[in-house]
Design a protein around this motif. Structure first.
Motif, PDB file in Angstrom:
ATOM      1  N   ILE A   1       0.977  -1.245   0.134  1.00 66.14           N
ATOM      2  CA  ILE A   1       0.174  -0.089  -0.029  1.00 66.14           C
ATOM      3  C   ILE A   1       0.895   1.066  -0.018  1.00 66.14           C
ATOM      4  N   ALA A   2       1.798   1.300   0.868  1.00 63.13           N
ATOM      5  CA  ALA A   2       2.739   2.272   0.744  1.00 63.13           C
ATOM      6  C   ALA A   2       3.406   2.607  -0.628  1.00 63.13           C
ATOM      7  N   TRP A   3       3.790   1.490  -1.086  1.00 68.59           N
ATOM      8  CA  TRP A   3       4.471   1.638  -2.428  1.00 68.59           C
ATOM      9  C   TRP A   3       3.467   2.028  -3.524  1.00 68.59           C
ATOM     10  N   VAL A   4       2.450   1.835  -3.222  1.00 70.11           N
ATOM     11  CA  VAL A   4       1.188   2.414  -4.462  1.00 70.11           C
ATOM     12  C   VAL A   4       0.797   3.766  -3.882  1.00 70.11           C
ATOM     13  N   ALA A   5       0.535   4.028  -2.651  1.00 71.80           N
ATOM     14  CA  ALA A   5       0.091   5.297  -2.390  1.00 71.80           C
ATOM     15  C   ALA A   5       0.792   6.528  -2.238  1.00 71.80           C
ATOM     16  N   THR A   6       2.234   6.352  -1.754  1.00 69.34           N
ATOM     17  CA  THR A   6       2.898   7.386  -1.691  1.00 69.34           C
ATOM     18  C   THR A   6       3.253   8.174  -3.073  1.00 69.34           C
ATOM     19  N   PRO A   7       3.592   7.232  -4.026  1.00 75.60           N
ATOM     20  CA  PRO A   7       3.819   7.900  -5.409  1.00 75.60           C
ATOM     21  C   PRO A   7       2.461   8.655  -5.838  1.00 75.60           C
ATOM     22  N   TRP A   8       1.397   7.855  -5.537  1.00 75.14           N
ATOM     23  CA  TRP A   8       0.172   8.340  -6.133  1.00 75.14           C
ATOM     24  C   TRP A   8      -0.055   9.758  -5.432  1.00 75.14           C
ATOM     25  N   ALA A   9       0.048   9.848  -4.211  1.00 71.40           N
ATOM     26  CA  ALA A   9      -0.149  10.943  -3.432  1.00 71.40           C
ATOM     27  C   ALA A   9       1.017  12.246  -3.921  1.00 71.40           C
ATOM     28  N   LEU A  10       2.050  11.794  -4.278  1.00 73.49           N
ATOM     29  CA  LEU A  10       3.162  12.506  -4.516  1.00 73.49           C
ATOM     30  C   LEU A  10       3.270  13.286  -6.251  1.00 73.49           C
ATOM     31  N   ALA A  11       2.495  12.287  -7.173  1.00 71.33           N
ATOM     32  CA  ALA A  11       2.580  12.452  -8.310  1.00 71.33           C
ATOM     33  C   ALA A  11       2.191  13.882  -8.992  1.00 71.33           C
ATOM     34  N   SER A  12       1.019  14.373  -8.387  1.00 72.43           N
ATOM     35  CA  SER A  12       0.441  15.339  -8.500  1.00 72.43           C
ATOM     36  C   SER A  12       1.277  17.104  -8.206  1.00 72.43           C
ATOM     37  N   HIS A  13       2.433  16.686  -7.259  1.00 75.39           N
ATOM     38  CA  HIS A  13       3.148  17.541  -6.913  1.00 75.39           C
ATOM     39  C   HIS A  13       4.472  17.462  -7.765  1.00 75.39           C
ATOM     40  N   SER A  14       5.034  16.357  -7.874  1.00 76.34           N
ATOM     41  CA  SER A  14       6.284  16.199  -8.377  1.00 76.34           C
ATOM     42  C   SER A  14       6.507  14.738  -9.102  1.00 76.34           C
ATOM     43  N   TRP A  15       6.866  14.367 -10.138  1.00 77.66           N
ATOM     44  CA  TRP A  15       7.150  13.205 -10.623  1.00 77.66           C
ATOM     45  C   TRP A  15       8.228  12.489  -9.956  1.00 77.66           C
ATOM     46  N   VAL A  16       9.364  13.350  -9.842  1.00 72.78           N
ATOM     47  CA  VAL A  16      10.635  13.194  -9.189  1.00 72.78           C
ATOM     48  C   VAL A  16      10.570  12.561  -7.778  1.00 72.78           C
ATOM     49  N   LEU A  17       9.556  13.338  -7.094  1.00 69.53           N
ATOM     50  CA  LEU A  17       9.488  12.796  -5.672  1.00 69.53           C
ATOM     51  C   LEU A  17       8.647  11.455  -5.629  1.00 69.53           C
ATOM     52  N   ALA A  18       7.728  11.442  -6.808  1.00 69.23           N
ATOM     53  CA  ALA A  18       6.935  10.066  -6.666  1.00 69.23           C
ATOM     54  C   ALA A  18       7.944   8.781  -7.173  1.00 69.23           C
ATOM     55  N   VAL A  19       9.037   9.139  -7.781  1.00 71.91           N
ATOM     56  CA  VAL A  19       9.928   8.013  -8.608  1.00 71.91           C
ATOM     57  C   VAL A  19      10.763   7.859  -6.946  1.00 71.91           C
ATOM     58  N   LEU A  20      11.245   8.770  -6.508  1.00 69.38           N
ATOM     59  CA  LEU A  20      11.975   8.724  -5.278  1.00 69.38           C
ATOM     60  C   LEU A  20      11.665   8.060  -4.027  1.00 69.38           C
ATOM     61  N   SER A  21      10.140   8.310  -3.733  1.00 70.45           N
ATOM     62  CA  SER A  21       9.448   7.665  -2.690  1.00 70.45           C
ATOM     63  C   SER A  21       9.718   6.179  -3.063  1.00 70.45           C
ATOM     64  N   VAL A  22       9.462   5.668  -4.305  1.00 69.60           N
ATOM     65  CA  VAL A  22       9.319   4.110  -4.342  1.00 69.60           C
ATOM     66  C   VAL A  22      10.867   3.517  -4.142  1.00 69.60           C
ATOM     67  N   VAL A  23      11.975   4.442  -4.444  1.00 72.94           N
ATOM     68  CA  VAL A  23      13.119   3.991  -4.384  1.00 72.94           C
ATOM     69  C   VAL A  23      13.608   3.968  -3.152  1.00 72.94           C
ATOM     70  N   VAL A  24      13.039   4.915  -2.376  1.00 72.04           N
ATOM     71  CA  VAL A  24      13.252   4.951  -0.712  1.00 72.04           C
ATOM     72  C   VAL A  24      12.623   3.995  -0.087  1.00 72.04           C
ATOM     73  N   LEU A  25      11.400   3.702  -0.247  1.00 73.07           N
ATOM     74  CA  LEU A  25      10.446   2.962   0.533  1.00 73.07           C
ATOM     75  C   LEU A  25      10.754   1.434  -0.109  1.00 73.07           C
ATOM     76  N   ILE A  26      11.374   1.047  -1.171  1.00 73.27           N
ATOM     77  CA  ILE A  26      11.674  -0.444  -1.448  1.00 73.27           C
ATOM     78  C   ILE A  26      13.106  -0.242  -1.446  1.00 73.27           C
ATOM     79  N   GLY A  27      13.843   0.408  -1.754  1.00 77.82           N
ATOM     80  CA  GLY A  27      15.403   0.151  -1.858  1.00 77.82           C
ATOM     81  C   GLY A  27      15.970   0.054  -0.300  1.00 77.82           C
ATOM     82  N   LEU A  28      15.558   0.939   0.450  1.00 78.99           N
ATOM     83  CA  LEU A  28      16.203   1.098   1.902  1.00 78.99           C
ATOM     84  C   LEU A  28      15.917  -0.306   2.608  1.00 78.99           C
ATOM     85  N   PRO A  29      14.841  -0.909   2.672  1.00 75.90           N
ATOM     86  CA  PRO A  29      14.693  -2.171   3.297  1.00 75.90           C
ATOM     87  C   PRO A  29      15.310  -3.375   2.736  1.00 75.90           C
TER      88      PRO A  29
END
Length: 126
Positions: free
Chosen positions: A19-47
């Motif tokens: 849910i975090a991997w889907v909802a976070t970029p979804w929530a950020l996409a209207s503000h910045s596609w860069v932040l949306a992509v970065l959120s996926v990298v952080v949420l999946i990459g760090l763990p």
């Protein structure tokens, strides 16, 4: 101390992570596609990179103490809840919030185990 059997907790945790991997970029996409992509990298990459030895069948590249793993799970839970309230209808956000609350309860035994010893070095706390 042996790692607790946490199949239910793992399923709930994974569902919340998805849910975090889907909802976070979804929530950020209207503000910045860069932040949306970065959120996926952080949420999946760090763990994926940072894991506590003995916690998962496959270890990440960088061993970390248990409290770091707990912080990463909390990051996923917060991202799922906050992003669902921003991106989705209230009924869906309520369901996600309830799921995250249940996940917190089911994670308790695993978190106690993670904190029981310094898992990064294999030493028990003094």
């Amino acid at each position: 101390m042996q790692r607790p059997d946490d199949r239910t907790a793992s399923a709930l945790r994974f569902t919340t992570e998805l849910i975090a991997w889907v909802a976070t970029p979804w929530a950020l996409a209207s503000h910045s596609w860069v932040l949306a992509v970065l959120s996926v990298v952080v949420l999946i990459g760090l763990p994926t990179v940072f894991t506590t030895p003995g916690d998962k069948p496959h270890n990440g590249m960088v061993p970390v103490p248990g409290w770091v793993t707990i912080a990463l799970v909390l990051l996923q839970l917060v991202a799922a809840v906050v992003s669902s309230w921003v991106a989705w209808p209230a009924w869906a956000a309520v369901v996600v919030s309830a799921l995250a609350a249940v996940c917190l309860v089911t994670e308790r035994r695993r978190w106690q185990w993670l904190l029981a010893a310094d898992r990064a070095s294999g030493r028990s706390p003094a």
